[in-house]
Design an enzyme around this catalytic site. Structure first.
Site, PDB file in Angstrom:
ATOM      1  CB  SER A  54       0.843  -0.629  -8.325  1.00  2.00           C
ATOM      2  OG  SER A  54       1.206  -1.929  -7.926  1.00  2.00           O
ATOM      3  NE  ARG A  76      -4.104  -1.799   0.598  1.00  2.83           N
ATOM      4  CZ  ARG A  76      -5.123  -1.953  -0.184  1.00  2.83           C
ATOM      5  NH1 ARG A  76      -5.176  -1.326  -1.318  1.00  2.83           N
ATOM      6  NH2 ARG A  76      -6.106  -2.737   0.151  1.00  2.83           N
ATOM      7  CB  SER A  77       4.412   1.880  -0.420  1.00  3.71           C
ATOM      8  OG  SER A  77       4.727   1.133  -1.586  1.00  3.71           O
ATOM      9  N   GLY A  78       2.154   2.741  -2.744  1.00  8.00           N
ATOM     10  CA  GLY A  78       2.008   3.511  -3.975  1.00  8.00           C
ATOM     11  C   GLY A  78       2.929   3.035  -5.083  1.00  8.00           C
ATOM     12  CG  HIS A  80      -3.765  -3.221  -9.435  1.00 11.01           C
ATOM     13  ND1 HIS A  80      -2.415  -3.154  -9.629  1.00 11.01           N
ATOM     14  CD2 HIS A  80      -3.956  -3.246  -8.090  1.00 11.01           C
ATOM     15  CE1 HIS A  80      -1.803  -3.137  -8.453  1.00 11.01           C
ATOM     16  NE2 HIS A  80      -2.727  -3.199  -7.509  1.00 11.01           N
TER      17      HIS A  80
END
Length: 190
Positions: free
Chosen positions: A17, A13-15, A53
C-alpha cells in the site's frame, strides 16, 4: 490521451500500500483513493487499520468508499475528462465483499471490471492486491473460493497492467521489467 494501469501485489504487511501511495504521489495527477473496505465501528482492530491508511494519505487526495461498485467508480472518474490517478486499495477486500455471489455472478462482475479498464480514456489506475495463494490450500470452501477468485483477478490484471510490482520484504520489484506475461489461463484450476 494516455492511460496507465499499474498493479502492486504482495503478501500482508509487505509495504504494497505504501508503494502504491508513493507511485500515486509521483504521478503528478490529482489522486482519488478508492477504498474498498466496509467500515465496521464494532471492530476496533479493523478501524485501526483503516485509520493508519487514512493518516498516510495526502490532504489533497480525495477518498471514495467503494466496497462493491468498483467498475462504475473507475469509469466515472476516468471518463470525465480529468486525467487523475485512481488508487484502488485493496482488491482482496473487494473480492471478500463479493464472496457471497455465485460463480456466474462473480464472473460477470470480474468481466465488468476488466471492461471498465478498457473504457479508461486517460489517467492512471493503481491496484493494490494481496497474494494469497502462496500457502496451503484453505480447508474450507469459502476460503478456497476467495483464494481462487483473487488469484484469477490478479492474473487477469497482471496481463494488462504495466508495470506490475511485487512488494515483499520491504522491497518493490518491477516484474514487468524482468518477467514475461503468461498466456491467458485455460481454466480457473491453475
Amino acid at each position: 490521451m494516455v492511460k496507465r494501469i499499474i498493479l502492486v501485489t504482495g503478501p500482508a504487511r509487505s509495504g504494497k500500500s505504501e508503494w502504491a501511495e508513493l507511485l500515486a504521489e509521483q504521478s503528478g495527477k490529482p489522486v482519488i483513493y478508492l477504498a474498498t473496505s466496509h467500515l465496521d465501528p464494532d471492530d476496533p482492530e479493523w478501524q485501526g487499520r483503516i485509520d493508519r491508511h487514512r493518516k498516510r494519505r495526502l490532504a489533497s487526495w480525495t477518498t471514495q468508499e467503494v466496497p462493491l461498485e468498483l467498475s462504475a467508480a473507475i469509469l466515472q472518474e476516468t471518463t470525465s475528462g480529468n486525467a487523475c490517478c485512481l488508487l484502488v486499495d485493496s482488491l482482496g477486500t473487494w473480492v471478500a465483499n463479493l464472496l457471497a455471489e455465485d460463480d456466474p455472478t462473480w464472473g460477470a462482475i470480474l468481466e465488468e471490471l476488466i471492461e471498465s479498464l478498457r473504457g479508461v480514456k486517460e489517467g492512471t489506475v493503481i491496484f493494490v492486491a494481496e497474494e494469497t495463494g502462496w500457502g496451503v490450500v484453505p480447508a474450507y470452501p469459502m476460503g478456497r473460493s476467495f483464494r481462487d477468485r483473487l488469484g484469477d483477478l490478479v492474473r487477469r490484471l497482471g496481463a494488462i497492467a504495466d508495470p506490475v510490482y511485487l512488494v515483499t520484504g520491504g522491497h518493490a520489484v518491477n516484474l514487468s521489467a524482468i518477467g514475461s506475461v503468461l498466456p491467458p489461463s485455460k481454466t480457473l484450476e491453475d
